[in-house]
Design a protein around this motif. Structure first.
Motif, PDB file in Angstrom:
ATOM      1  N   LEU A   1      53.212  38.332  53.064  1.00  0.00           N
ATOM      2  CA  LEU A   1      52.206  37.703  52.203  1.00  0.00           C
ATOM      3  C   LEU A   1      51.338  38.776  51.595  1.00  0.00           C
ATOM      4  CD1 LEU A   1      50.911  34.722  54.285  1.00  0.00           C
ATOM      5  CD2 LEU A   1      51.422  34.588  51.870  1.00  0.00           C
ATOM      6  N   LYS A   2      51.271  38.802  50.294  1.00  0.00           N
ATOM      7  CA  LYS A   2      50.464  39.818  49.633  1.00  0.00           C
ATOM      8  C   LYS A   2      49.463  39.148  48.703  1.00  0.00           C
ATOM      9  CE  LYS A   2      50.732  44.146  47.164  1.00  0.00           C
ATOM     10  NZ  LYS A   2      51.563  45.136  46.485  1.00  0.00           N
ATOM     11  N   ILE A   3      48.218  39.564  48.803  1.00  0.00           N
ATOM     12  CA  ILE A   3      47.213  38.988  47.928  1.00  0.00           C
ATOM     13  C   ILE A   3      47.423  39.494  46.499  1.00  0.00           C
ATOM     14  CG2 ILE A   3      45.502  40.798  48.407  1.00  0.00           C
ATOM     15  CD1 ILE A   3      43.394  38.490  48.287  1.00  0.00           C
ATOM     16  N   MET A   4      47.265  38.593  45.552  1.00  0.00           N
ATOM     17  CA  MET A   4      47.407  38.967  44.144  1.00  0.00           C
ATOM     18  C   MET A   4      46.047  38.979  43.462  1.00  0.00           C
ATOM     19  SD  MET A   4      50.667  36.573  43.230  1.00  0.00           S
ATOM     20  CE  MET A   4      50.859  37.168  41.556  1.00  0.00           C
ATOM     21  N   PHE A   5      45.336  37.874  43.575  1.00  0.00           N
ATOM     22  CA  PHE A   5      44.054  37.716  42.897  1.00  0.00           C
ATOM     23  C   PHE A   5      43.068  36.972  43.790  1.00  0.00           C
ATOM     24  CE2 PHE A   5      45.658  39.019  38.841  1.00  0.00           C
ATOM     25  CZ  PHE A   5      46.923  38.473  38.720  1.00  0.00           C
ATOM     26  N   SER A   6      41.793  37.306  43.594  1.00  0.00           N
ATOM     27  CA  SER A   6      40.711  36.523  44.196  1.00  0.00           C
ATOM     28  C   SER A   6      39.743  36.160  43.101  1.00  0.00           C
ATOM     29  CB  SER A   6      39.949  37.335  45.246  1.00  0.00           C
ATOM     30  OG  SER A   6      40.760  37.673  46.337  1.00  0.00           O
ATOM     31  N   TYR A   7      39.289  34.926  43.134  1.00  0.00           N
ATOM     32  CA  TYR A   7      38.276  34.455  42.195  1.00  0.00           C
ATOM     33  C   TYR A   7      37.105  33.901  42.988  1.00  0.00           C
ATOM     34  CZ  TYR A   7      40.531  34.662  37.633  1.00  0.00           C
ATOM     35  OH  TYR A   7      41.077  35.100  36.448  1.00  0.00           O
ATOM     36  N   ASN A   8      35.909  34.153  42.495  1.00  0.00           N
ATOM     37  CA  ASN A   8      34.726  33.578  43.094  1.00  0.00           C
ATOM     38  C   ASN A   8      33.904  32.923  41.997  1.00  0.00           C
ATOM     39  OD1 ASN A   8      33.111  33.141  45.501  1.00  0.00           O
ATOM     40  ND2 ASN A   8      31.608  34.455  44.532  1.00  0.00           N
ATOM     41  N   ASN A   9      33.679  31.633  42.125  1.00  0.00           N
ATOM     42  CA  ASN A   9      32.938  30.903  41.090  1.00  0.00           C
ATOM     43  C   ASN A   9      33.464  31.195  39.690  1.00  0.00           C
ATOM     44  OD1 ASN A   9      31.043  29.161  42.261  1.00  0.00           O
ATOM     45  ND2 ASN A   9      29.808  30.907  42.875  1.00  0.00           N
TER      46      ASN A   9
ATOM     47  N   ASP B   1      37.285  26.147  36.153  1.00  0.00           N
ATOM     48  CA  ASP B   1      36.106  25.808  36.960  1.00  0.00           C
ATOM     49  C   ASP B   1      36.411  26.207  38.384  1.00  0.00           C
ATOM     50  OD1 ASP B   1      37.365  22.664  36.351  1.00  0.00           O
ATOM     51  OD2 ASP B   1      37.363  23.486  38.386  1.00  0.00           O
ATOM     52  N   LYS B   2      35.434  26.131  39.257  1.00  0.00           N
ATOM     53  CA  LYS B   2      35.654  26.729  40.581  1.00  0.00           C
ATOM     54  C   LYS B   2      36.612  25.915  41.447  1.00  0.00           C
ATOM     55  CE  LYS B   2      31.822  25.100  43.412  1.00  0.00           C
ATOM     56  NZ  LYS B   2      30.681  25.527  44.231  1.00  0.00           N
ATOM     57  N   ALA B   3      36.998  24.730  40.983  1.00  0.00           N
ATOM     58  CA  ALA B   3      37.960  23.928  41.742  1.00  0.00           C
ATOM     59  C   ALA B   3      39.409  24.174  41.322  1.00  0.00           C
ATOM     60  CB  ALA B   3      37.628  22.441  41.591  1.00  0.00           C
TER      61      ALA B   3
END
Lengths: 113, 109
Positions: A43-51, A70-72
């Motif tokens: 498992l490799k992280i690709m992207f992280s989003y916050n708000n 949107d954040k959902a």
């Protein structure tokens, strides 16, 4: 009442095509992620989003473009698909970035032929 | 950068036996997580370990955390076939959750 839902569950497409995967979470979390799981189950992280803001882009080719209206919601668009893109893509969300457990969607199995 | 290493990567064991999966991580981690994944399925959160000495148990699974040794363990007691799955540990740091390579556990009846 699925907490993190992804569509589609399966995606088979030809090389060179463009495709999108959609993700929605109803947990009220601020953070969403895309992970790629290869054939060896790594498992490799690709992207992280916050708000809705991109926080982390882990050296992913720019053919991959996440979008968070949107954040959902956190969608993943992939241009010019290659054979090596075949994998299972998981969307996940967490309350706080890196500091609380992530809840995962059911995954999208992408097969590029 | 946080790196998470699990061992063993593959484990085949008999029902009724005890075993431990080890998870080492390379630098300070805010949290340590254990997940289970059944074939073709999503990841299910098992444990969240927050501080040094934390121990959590659920059924035949017990997870512990030693932050000084940068080591977490997942202990399986009296294994049963239903515990066959892939188990991942993961560390949280720098706004990411980084996963180990997973331990494929196969429990033989």
């Amino acid at each position: 009442d699925t907490a993190v839902s992804q569509t589609p569950k399966y995606l088979v497409t030809q090389m060179g095509n463009d495709k999108s995967i959609k993700c929605e979470q109803n947990l009220g979390h601020d953070t969403m992620y895309w992970y790629k799981q290869d054939s060896k189950k790594f498992l490799k992280i690709m992207f992280s989003y916050n708000n809705k803001e991109l926080i982390i882009n882990e050296t992913v080719p720019n053919r991959f473009s996440p979008k968070s209206p949107d954040k959902a919601h956190l969608n993943l668009h992939i241009n010019s698909l290659e054979l090596g893109d075949s994998a299972v893509y998981f969307c996940a969300s967490s309350l706080l970035m890196g500091a609380t457990e992530a809840f995962f969607g059911q995954g999208t199995r992408l097969t590029v032929v | 950068e946080l790196k998470v290493e699990q061992n063993p990567l593959f484990l085949s064991m008999q029902e009724g036996k005890n075993y431990t999966i080890y998870c080492n991580y390379s630098t300070t981690s805010d949290r340590l997580y254990w997940y289970r994944q059944d074939p073709g399925k999503s990841l299910e959160s098992l444990f969240v370990l927050l501080s040094n000495g934390a121990v959590k148990q659920e059924g035949r699974l017990m997870a512990s955390l030693d932050t000084k040794a940068r080591l977490s363990t997942l202990h399986i007691t009296a294994a049963v076939h239903d515990l066959s799955a892939t188990y991942f540990c993961a560390g949280g740091r720098d706004d990411k959750i980084i996963f180990g390579k997973g331990t494929r556990l196969h429990i033989l009846p």
